[in-house]
Design a protein around this motif. Structure first.
Motif, PDB file in Angstrom:
ATOM      1  N   ALA A  93       0.755  -1.385  -0.137  1.00 18.76           N
ATOM      2  CA  ALA A  93       0.082   0.072   0.011  1.00 18.76           C
ATOM      3  C   ALA A  93       0.741   1.226  -0.064  1.00 18.76           C
ATOM      4  O   ALA A  93       0.589   2.300  -0.504  1.00 18.76           O
ATOM      5  CB  ALA A  93      -0.885  -0.048   1.208  1.00 18.76           C
ATOM      6  N   PRO A  97       3.294   3.821  -6.657  1.00 18.60           N
ATOM      7  CA  PRO A  97       2.407   3.346  -7.441  1.00 18.60           C
ATOM      8  C   PRO A  97       2.841   3.363  -8.988  1.00 18.60           C
ATOM      9  O   PRO A  97       2.203   4.078  -9.802  1.00 18.60           O
ATOM     10  CB  PRO A  97       1.263   4.270  -7.374  1.00 18.60           C
ATOM     11  CG  PRO A  97       1.934   5.552  -7.169  1.00 18.60           C
ATOM     12  CD  PRO A  97       3.224   5.258  -6.080  1.00 18.60           C
ATOM     13  N   ASP A  98       3.740   2.640  -9.392  1.00 18.79           N
ATOM     14  CA  ASP A  98       4.302   2.691 -10.698  1.00 18.79           C
ATOM     15  C   ASP A  98       4.256   1.247 -11.453  1.00 18.79           C
ATOM     16  O   ASP A  98       4.566   1.145 -12.526  1.00 18.79           O
ATOM     17  CB  ASP A  98       5.977   2.837 -10.696  1.00 18.79           C
ATOM     18  CG  ASP A  98       6.857   1.749  -9.794  1.00 18.79           C
ATOM     19  OD1 ASP A  98       6.192   0.817  -9.458  1.00 18.79           O
ATOM     20  OD2 ASP A  98       7.915   2.242  -9.685  1.00 18.79           O
ATOM     21  N   GLY A  99       3.409   0.220 -10.740  1.00 13.60           N
ATOM     22  CA  GLY A  99       3.127  -0.988 -11.479  1.00 13.60           C
ATOM     23  C   GLY A  99       4.155  -2.159 -11.216  1.00 13.60           C
ATOM     24  O   GLY A  99       3.917  -3.213 -11.747  1.00 13.60           O
ATOM     25  N   ASP A 126      -6.659   1.975  -0.300  1.00 16.12           N
ATOM     26  CA  ASP A 126      -5.192   1.958  -0.623  1.00 16.12           C
ATOM     27  C   ASP A 126      -4.655   0.790  -1.500  1.00 16.12           C
ATOM     28  O   ASP A 126      -3.502   0.791  -1.874  1.00 16.12           O
ATOM     29  CB  ASP A 126      -4.452   2.044   0.645  1.00 16.12           C
ATOM     30  CG  ASP A 126      -4.818   3.404   1.534  1.00 16.12           C
ATOM     31  OD1 ASP A 126      -5.231   4.399   1.041  1.00 16.12           O
ATOM     32  OD2 ASP A 126      -4.574   3.369   2.707  1.00 16.12           O
ATOM     33  N   ALA A 268      -2.663  -3.983  -6.586  1.00 17.09           N
ATOM     34  CA  ALA A 268      -1.574  -2.848  -6.746  1.00 17.09           C
ATOM     35  C   ALA A 268      -2.018  -1.909  -5.827  1.00 17.09           C
ATOM     36  O   ALA A 268      -2.853  -1.669  -5.209  1.00 17.09           O
ATOM     37  CB  ALA A 268      -1.350  -2.383  -8.085  1.00 17.09           C
ATOM     38  N   PRO A 269      -0.959  -0.665  -5.503  1.00 18.51           N
ATOM     39  CA  PRO A 269      -1.128   0.105  -4.953  1.00 18.51           C
ATOM     40  C   PRO A 269      -2.149   1.164  -5.412  1.00 18.51           C
ATOM     41  O   PRO A 269      -2.176   1.353  -6.582  1.00 18.51           O
ATOM     42  CB  PRO A 269       0.212   0.934  -4.492  1.00 18.51           C
ATOM     43  CG  PRO A 269       1.281  -0.122  -5.038  1.00 18.51           C
ATOM     44  CD  PRO A 269       0.419  -1.050  -5.953  1.00 18.51           C
ATOM     45  N   ARG A 270      -2.686   1.970  -4.577  1.00 13.83           N
ATOM     46  CA  ARG A 270      -3.605   2.994  -5.159  1.00 13.83           C
ATOM     47  C   ARG A 270      -2.716   4.138  -6.051  1.00 13.83           C
ATOM     48  O   ARG A 270      -1.803   4.481  -5.370  1.00 13.83           O
ATOM     49  CB  ARG A 270      -4.481   3.877  -4.109  1.00 13.83           C
ATOM     50  CG  ARG A 270      -5.328   4.674  -4.723  1.00 13.83           C
ATOM     51  CD  ARG A 270      -6.282   5.561  -3.410  1.00 13.83           C
ATOM     52  NE  ARG A 270      -5.103   6.240  -2.571  1.00 13.83           N
ATOM     53  CZ  ARG A 270      -5.574   7.148  -1.537  1.00 13.83           C
ATOM     54  NH1 ARG A 270      -6.744   7.222  -1.634  1.00 13.83           N
ATOM     55  NH2 ARG A 270      -4.849   7.562  -0.985  1.00 13.83           N
ATOM     56  N   GLY A 271      -3.210   4.561  -7.248  1.00 12.81           N
ATOM     57  CA  GLY A 271      -2.520   5.576  -7.796  1.00 12.81           C
ATOM     58  C   GLY A 271      -1.715   5.043  -9.137  1.00 12.81           C
ATOM     59  O   GLY A 271      -1.331   5.647  -9.925  1.00 12.81           O
ATOM     60  N   VAL A 272      -1.845   3.512  -9.239  1.00 10.05           N
ATOM     61  CA  VAL A 272      -0.961   2.986 -10.516  1.00 10.05           C
ATOM     62  C   VAL A 272      -1.731   3.494 -11.794  1.00 10.05           C
ATOM     63  O   VAL A 272      -3.005   3.370 -11.639  1.00 10.05           O
ATOM     64  CB  VAL A 272      -1.072   1.471 -10.437  1.00 10.05           C
ATOM     65  CG1 VAL A 272      -0.537   0.806 -11.954  1.00 10.05           C
ATOM     66  CG2 VAL A 272      -0.083   1.015  -9.462  1.00 10.05           C
TER      67      VAL A 272
END
Length: 335
Positions: A93, A97-99, A126, A268-272
Motif C-alpha cells: 500500500a 504506484p508505478d506497477g 489503498d 496494486a497500490p492506489r494510484g497506478v
C-alpha cells in the motif's frame, strides 16, 4: 454585458513570442516521450504477506511464472510475513504506484479493519485489485472416529449442547475463524473456537480427537480425506467443488447462504496509472485461462477463477459490510 476595452493597448514583444513558440514545441516533444515510457522497465515484485509454502504463496508463484514472459520482465515473489498478512499488505500500500510492486492476498483482506486496531492502511482504499484468480474451498471436517457422520448429526448435537462442540482454526481473526462464526450464525448453533498457530497441529488434533472438528481449506486436508483419517461434512460456497464433487454443500444440507471460501486476488497500490492497470488486467486474465495453470491449481487444491478488478473491489466492500456484524456478534475485536 459588453466587454470593457483595456485601458492600455496590448503590445506584442517578438522575443517573448519566440520563447513561447519554442516552449510549446519542446512541450509537444516531451509529452509523447513521457507517455511512451515503457512498462515494466524492471523486474516486478509480487509481495506475499505470508510465509513461503502456503496457499497464497503457491498461487503467487504459479502466476509469476506465467506473467513473466508476457510482460517481458522477471516477476519475483517476495514473502513478507507477519501480523496475519498486514505487514506485507501495508508495504505494498505504501509502495510507489508505478506497477512494479503488487500484492497477492485473499479476500479476507477486507476483514483487516475488524481485527487490527493499528492498521497503517485502508485495504478498501489503498489497495486496488487487478483481479481475482483462484478459490480455495472451505470444508468442515471431523476425525474418522467422530460420532458425527453428517452435517445434520453435527448441527443436532450442537443445538442439544450449545458450545460443547469445538472447532479448530488457523488463529484468531483468520479466514477459518470467521468461517466458523458464520456457520454458527447460519445454522443457529453455538460452537467453541479453538485457535491454533497455523493448520498443521489443528489437523493432528482433529485426527486424534483432541478437538471435535476443524474448518480448513479442502486442499490442506485432501490427503487425510483420501486415507480415511478425516471425514468431510460439507463444503462452503454456492456449488459443489469441482475438486470433490461428491461432497455436498452446506446449502444442499439446509444451511443457507454459507459461502466462506477463500478467494485469491492480485492487487496494486492506489494510484497506478490506468494504462498499466489495464495491461495488468489483460495479461492476468489471459494467464488464468492457461490450461496448465488450471491443472496446477487443481493439483494444489485450488479452482481457477476470474473476476476483473472493479468487480473484485465491489466484492471486497460487500464482504467487509457482511463480516462486520459477524465479528461484532462473535466478540472479535481489533487487537
Amino acid at each position: 454585458m459588453p466587454r470593457t476595452p483595456p485601458s492600455h493597448p496590448e503590445v506584442s514583444h517578438p522575443e517573448a513570442s519566440r520563447r513561447a513558440v519554442l516552449g510549446a514545441a519542446l512541450a509537444g516533444l516531451a509529452t509523447p516521450a513521457l507517455a511512451q515510457t515503457p512498462w515494466p522497465s524492471r523486474p516486478i515484485r509480487i509481495v506475499v504477506p505470508f510465509p513461503a509454502g502456503g496457499g497464497t504463496d503457491a498461487v503467487a508463484r504459479a502466476l509469476a511464472e506465467r506473467l513473466a514472459p508476457r510482460l517481458g520482465q522477471a516477476v519475483i515473489v517476495e514473502n513478507r510475513a507477519g501480523s496475519g498478512g498486514a505487514i506485507g499488505s501495508e508495504a505494498v500500500a505504501r509502495a510507489a504506484p508505478d506497477g512494479h510492486t503488487l500484492l497477492m492476498n485473499g479476500n479476507n483482506i477486507a476483514t483487516y479493519p475488524l481485527i487490527f486496531r493499528q492498521l497503517g492502511f485502508d485495504p478498501l482504499r489503498d489497495i486496488v485489485p487487478v483481479g481475482m484468480v483462484a478459490v480455495a474451498p472451505i470444508v468442515l471436517v471431523v476425525g474418522r472416529r467422530s460420532p458425527y457422520r453428517t452435517l445434520a448429526d453435527y448441527i443436532a448435537a450442537a443445538k442439544a449442547e450449545p458450545e460443547k462442540i469445538d472447532y479448530a482454526s488457523a488463529g484468531v481473526g483468520s479466514a477459518n475463524h470467521f468461517a466458523g462464526q458464520l456457520l454458527s450464525q447460519a445454522a443457529g448453533i453455538r460452537l467453541t473456537h479453538v485457535p491454533y498457530r497455523g493448520t498443521a497441529q489443528a489437523m493432528t488434533d482433529v485426527i486424534s480427537g483432541n478437538v471435535a472438528s476443524a474448518i480448513l481449506t479442502l486442499g490442506s486436508v485432501t490427503e487425510f480425506l483420501r486415507d480415511g483419517q478425516m471425514r468431510v461434512l460439507g463444503v462452503a460456497g454456492p456449488a459443489r467443488s469441482r475438486l470433490a464433487p461428491q461432497v455436498p454443500t452446506f446449502e444442499e444440507q439446509g444451511v443457507r447462504n454459507y459461502d466462506a471460501n477463500i478467494r485469491y486476488l492480485l492487487a496494486a497500490p492506489r494510484g497506478v496509472p490506468d494504462p498499466i492497470m489495464q495491461r495488468l488486467g489483460t495479461e492476468l486474465a489471459a494467464v488464468v485461462q492457461d490450461p496448465s495453470l488450471e491443472a496446477l491449481f487443481n493439483a494444489q487444491g485450488f479452482e481457477k477463477l476470474w473476476v476483473d478488478g472493479p468487480a473484485t473491489a465491489r466484492t471486497l466492500r460487500e464482504e467487509f459490510a457482511a463480516w462486520a456484524p459477524i465479528a461484532r456478534d462473535a466478540g472479535i475485536e481489533p487487537q
